[in-house]
Write a protein that holds these residues in place. Sequence first.
Motif, PDB file in Angstrom:
ATOM      1  N   GLU A   1      10.404   7.608  -3.278  1.00 57.75           N
ATOM      2  CA  GLU A   1      10.386   6.258  -3.900  1.00 57.75           C
ATOM      3  C   GLU A   1       9.660   6.329  -4.966  1.00 57.75           C
ATOM      4  O   GLU A   1       8.621   5.783  -5.050  1.00 57.75           O
ATOM      5  N   VAL A   2      10.216   6.958  -6.023  1.00 54.91           N
ATOM      6  CA  VAL A   2       9.321   7.235  -7.383  1.00 54.91           C
ATOM      7  C   VAL A   2      10.172   6.483  -8.604  1.00 54.91           C
ATOM      8  O   VAL A   2      11.496   6.984  -8.484  1.00 54.91           O
ATOM      9  N   PRO A   3       9.804   5.822  -9.207  1.00 53.60           N
ATOM     10  CA  PRO A   3      10.583   5.207 -10.272  1.00 53.60           C
ATOM     11  C   PRO A   3      11.013   6.443 -11.252  1.00 53.60           C
ATOM     12  O   PRO A   3      10.522   7.354 -11.460  1.00 53.60           O
ATOM     13  N   ALA A   4      12.170   6.054 -11.750  1.00 51.28           N
ATOM     14  CA  ALA A   4      12.909   6.954 -12.807  1.00 51.28           C
ATOM     15  C   ALA A   4      12.153   7.393 -13.689  1.00 51.28           C
ATOM     16  O   ALA A   4      12.089   8.756 -14.432  1.00 51.28           O
ATOM     17  N   MET A   5      11.526   6.526 -14.268  1.00 47.76           N
ATOM     18  CA  MET A   5      10.714   6.597 -15.500  1.00 47.76           C
ATOM     19  C   MET A   5       9.416   7.596 -15.211  1.00 47.76           C
ATOM     20  O   MET A   5       9.131   8.381 -16.103  1.00 47.76           O
ATOM     21  N   VAL A   6       8.753   7.475 -14.115  1.00 48.66           N
ATOM     22  CA  VAL A   6       7.924   8.275 -13.531  1.00 48.66           C
ATOM     23  C   VAL A   6       8.367   9.752 -13.438  1.00 48.66           C
ATOM     24  O   VAL A   6       7.703  10.930 -14.098  1.00 48.66           O
ATOM     25  N   LEU A   7       9.374  10.107 -12.979  1.00 48.74           N
ATOM     26  CA  LEU A   7      10.070  11.272 -12.883  1.00 48.74           C
ATOM     27  C   LEU A   7      10.464  11.988 -14.324  1.00 48.74           C
ATOM     28  O   LEU A   7      10.169  13.023 -14.672  1.00 48.74           O
ATOM     29  N   ALA A   8      10.861  11.088 -14.994  1.00 51.39           N
ATOM     30  CA  ALA A   8      11.292  11.557 -16.476  1.00 51.39           C
ATOM     31  C   ALA A   8      10.061  12.018 -17.252  1.00 51.39           C
ATOM     32  O   ALA A   8       9.973  12.785 -17.890  1.00 51.39           O
ATOM     33  N   CYS A   9       9.017  11.154 -16.998  1.00 49.26           N
ATOM     34  CA  CYS A   9       7.822  11.472 -17.949  1.00 49.26           C
ATOM     35  C   CYS A   9       7.077  12.734 -17.178  1.00 49.26           C
ATOM     36  O   CYS A   9       6.752  13.556 -18.260  1.00 49.26           O
ATOM     37  N   VAL A  10       7.262  12.973 -16.079  1.00 48.93           N
ATOM     38  CA  VAL A  10       6.335  14.448 -15.598  1.00 48.93           C
ATOM     39  C   VAL A  10       7.429  15.437 -15.987  1.00 48.93           C
ATOM     40  O   VAL A  10       6.852  16.559 -16.208  1.00 48.93           O
TER      41      VAL A  10
ATOM     42  N   PHE B   1       0.716  -1.129   0.074  1.00 44.12           N
ATOM     43  CA  PHE B   1      -0.209   0.273  -0.048  1.00 44.12           C
ATOM     44  C   PHE B   1       0.754   1.167   0.097  1.00 44.12           C
ATOM     45  O   PHE B   1       1.699   1.363   0.779  1.00 44.12           O
ATOM     46  N   GLY B   2       0.606   2.125  -0.807  1.00 44.01           N
ATOM     47  CA  GLY B   2       1.324   3.569  -0.815  1.00 44.01           C
ATOM     48  C   GLY B   2       2.767   3.410  -1.548  1.00 44.01           C
ATOM     49  O   GLY B   2       3.454   3.978  -1.236  1.00 44.01           O
ATOM     50  N   HIS B   3       3.023   2.226  -2.237  1.00 41.41           N
ATOM     51  CA  HIS B   3       4.407   1.935  -2.993  1.00 41.41           C
ATOM     52  C   HIS B   3       4.048   1.469  -4.389  1.00 41.41           C
ATOM     53  O   HIS B   3       3.221   1.158  -4.645  1.00 41.41           O
ATOM     54  N   PHE B   4       5.264   1.832  -4.981  1.00 45.14           N
ATOM     55  CA  PHE B   4       5.127   1.318  -6.591  1.00 45.14           C
ATOM     56  C   PHE B   4       5.845  -0.065  -6.314  1.00 45.14           C
ATOM     57  O   PHE B   4       6.954  -0.053  -5.721  1.00 45.14           O
ATOM     58  N   THR B   5       5.023  -0.929  -6.859  1.00 44.62           N
ATOM     59  CA  THR B   5       5.706  -2.262  -6.783  1.00 44.62           C
ATOM     60  C   THR B   5       6.399  -2.722  -7.846  1.00 44.62           C
ATOM     61  O   THR B   5       7.222  -3.744  -7.947  1.00 44.62           O
ATOM     62  N   GLU B   6       6.219  -2.048  -8.883  1.00 38.70           N
ATOM     63  CA  GLU B   6       6.648  -2.111 -10.348  1.00 38.70           C
ATOM     64  C   GLU B   6       6.793  -0.738 -11.075  1.00 38.70           C
ATOM     65  O   GLU B   6       5.964   0.027 -10.715  1.00 38.70           O
ATOM     66  N   ASP B   7       7.437  -0.973 -12.157  1.00 39.39           N
ATOM     67  CA  ASP B   7       7.414   0.413 -12.888  1.00 39.39           C
ATOM     68  C   ASP B   7       6.165   0.169 -13.705  1.00 39.39           C
ATOM     69  O   ASP B   7       5.732  -0.638 -14.174  1.00 39.39           O
ATOM     70  N   PRO B   8       5.550   1.466 -14.055  1.00 40.99           N
ATOM     71  CA  PRO B   8       4.254   1.414 -14.967  1.00 40.99           C
ATOM     72  C   PRO B   8       4.758   1.238 -16.233  1.00 40.99           C
ATOM     73  O   PRO B   8       5.600   1.584 -16.703  1.00 40.99           O
ATOM     74  N   ASP B   9       3.632   0.783 -16.906  1.00 39.34           N
ATOM     75  CA  ASP B   9       3.986   0.506 -18.453  1.00 39.34           C
ATOM     76  C   ASP B   9       3.697   1.655 -19.067  1.00 39.34           C
ATOM     77  O   ASP B   9       3.115   2.698 -18.412  1.00 39.34           O
ATOM     78  N   GLU B  10       3.900   1.754 -20.509  1.00 37.11           N
ATOM     79  CA  GLU B  10       3.397   3.049 -21.113  1.00 37.11           C
ATOM     80  C   GLU B  10       1.941   3.585 -21.115  1.00 37.11           C
ATOM     81  O   GLU B  10       1.716   4.629 -20.732  1.00 37.11           O
ATOM     82  N   GLY B  11       1.041   2.328 -21.172  1.00 36.41           N
ATOM     83  CA  GLY B  11      -0.336   2.791 -21.007  1.00 36.41           C
ATOM     84  C   GLY B  11      -0.683   3.116 -19.667  1.00 36.41           C
ATOM     85  O   GLY B  11      -1.290   4.361 -19.419  1.00 36.41           O
TER      86      GLY B  11
END
Length: 121
Positions: free
Chosen positions: A71-80, A14-24
Amino acid sequence: MPTNFLSEEQRRRFGHFTEDPDEGQLAGSFLLDKTARRSAMAARGARSRIGWAVQLGTIRYLRTFLNNPEEVPAMVLACVAKQLGLEPTASPGTAAARLRSHAARSLVAGPRSSAVGECAG
């Protein structure tokens, strides 16, 4: 938020990224419309701007605030960061907690774009 009704495994996740989100998932949760971009850019400094946008997307994706905004995946940071025209090197940190205000929470219910690719490459 009470979590006593959840299993031990659900509480751990709960309240954590357990895996990187996919493109969708990135497009569905972290794509910022004009209003969200404007609100994020109203924050002071790159760290706060990215933090605001990350928390907004995280609420959409996880349905809750992050337990630890670091604790944010790098791909999320890059996206925003890309959408805000900022460098993804500015970790959101505790600045992301500013989205917890009542006024900002109302943005979560706003319309989402179904466009895919805004965060890609």
